[in-house]
Motif scaffolding. Structure first.
Motif, PDB file in Angstrom:
ATOM      1  N   ARG A 129       0.785   1.313   5.750  1.00 57.66           N
ATOM      2  CA  ARG A 129      -0.102   1.909   4.749  1.00 57.66           C
ATOM      3  C   ARG A 129      -0.935   0.832   4.076  1.00 57.66           C
ATOM      4  N   GLY A 130      -0.338  -0.321   3.826  1.00 60.37           N
ATOM      5  CA  GLY A 130      -1.115  -1.460   3.352  1.00 60.37           C
ATOM      6  C   GLY A 130      -1.234  -1.668   1.860  1.00 60.37           C
ATOM      7  N   TYR A 131      -0.582  -0.860   1.047  1.00 60.17           N
ATOM      8  CA  TYR A 131      -0.652  -1.057  -0.397  1.00 60.17           C
ATOM      9  C   TYR A 131       0.545  -0.410  -1.072  1.00 60.17           C
ATOM     10  N   CYS A 132       0.755  -0.788  -2.321  1.00 65.51           N
ATOM     11  CA  CYS A 132       1.842  -0.213  -3.106  1.00 65.51           C
ATOM     12  C   CYS A 132       1.303   0.974  -3.901  1.00 65.51           C
ATOM     13  N   CYS A 133       2.019   2.093  -3.863  1.00 69.64           N
ATOM     14  CA  CYS A 133       1.594   3.297  -4.577  1.00 69.64           C
ATOM     15  C   CYS A 133       2.201   3.367  -5.980  1.00 69.64           C
ATOM     16  N   ASN A 134       3.031   2.390  -6.352  1.00 73.37           N
ATOM     17  CA  ASN A 134       3.681   2.337  -7.664  1.00 73.37           C
ATOM     18  C   ASN A 134       4.562   3.547  -7.939  1.00 73.37           C
ATOM     19  N   SER A 135       5.218   4.070  -6.894  1.00 73.40           N
ATOM     20  CA  SER A 135       6.143   5.191  -7.058  1.00 73.40           C
ATOM     21  C   SER A 135       7.592   4.736  -7.008  1.00 73.40           C
ATOM     22  N   ASP A 136       7.824   3.426  -7.059  1.00 74.90           N
ATOM     23  CA  ASP A 136       9.166   2.853  -7.030  1.00 74.90           C
ATOM     24  C   ASP A 136       9.919   3.275  -5.772  1.00 74.90           C
ATOM     25  N   CYS A 137       9.244   3.149  -4.621  1.00 70.11           N
ATOM     26  CA  CYS A 137       9.848   3.517  -3.342  1.00 70.11           C
ATOM     27  C   CYS A 137      11.011   2.577  -3.017  1.00 70.11           C
ATOM     28  N   ARG A 138      12.038   3.114  -2.406  1.00 68.92           N
ATOM     29  CA  ARG A 138      13.259   2.377  -2.102  1.00 68.92           C
ATOM     30  C   ARG A 138      13.005   1.151  -1.229  1.00 68.92           C
ATOM     31  N   HIS A 139      12.142   1.266  -0.215  1.00 70.25           N
ATOM     32  CA  HIS A 139      11.919   0.186   0.740  1.00 70.25           C
ATOM     33  C   HIS A 139      10.554  -0.485   0.600  1.00 70.25           C
ATOM     34  N   CYS A 140       9.999  -0.470  -0.594  1.00 74.58           N
ATOM     35  CA  CYS A 140       8.670  -1.042  -0.814  1.00 74.58           C
ATOM     36  C   CYS A 140       8.695  -2.554  -0.585  1.00 74.58           C
ATOM     37  N   PRO A 141       7.870  -3.073   0.357  1.00 74.39           N
ATOM     38  CA  PRO A 141       7.821  -4.515   0.581  1.00 74.39           C
ATOM     39  C   PRO A 141       6.906  -5.240  -0.378  1.00 74.39           C
ATOM     40  N   TYR A 142       6.228  -4.520  -1.262  1.00 72.17           N
ATOM     41  CA  TYR A 142       5.254  -5.132  -2.163  1.00 72.17           C
ATOM     42  C   TYR A 142       5.810  -5.440  -3.553  1.00 72.17           C
ATOM     43  N   LYS A 143       7.067  -5.062  -3.816  1.00 70.60           N
ATOM     44  CA  LYS A 143       7.640  -5.328  -5.142  1.00 70.60           C
ATOM     45  C   LYS A 143       8.650  -6.439  -5.070  1.00 70.60           C
TER      46      LYS A 143
END
Length: 59
Positions: free
Chosen positions: A45-59
């Motif tokens: 997807r290429g960006y963080c949606c700021n939904s506190d996703c469990r596997h987010c590589p951007y945080k």
């Protein structure tokens, strides 16, 4: 004598360019009734949606 009524047919419209890509098996898994996106999906997807996703590589 009247001319027969011809139906108006709308021309086909192309799909919008922002349609999400098709999900692949490595993009998600189910945890009970919930769909959980993997870090592979987030990277595609290429960006963080700021939904506190469990596997987010951007945080």
């Amino acid at each position: 004598m009247q001319d027969p009524i011809k139906p108006v047919v709308a021309p086909p419209t192309p799909p919008p360019e922002d349609t999400p890509p098709e999900l692949l098996p490595e993009d998600f898994y189910y945890e009970g009734p919930y769909l959980v996106f993997t870090s592979i999906y987030h990277q595609k997807r290429g960006y963080c949606c700021n939904s506190d996703c469990r596997h987010c590589p951007y945080k």
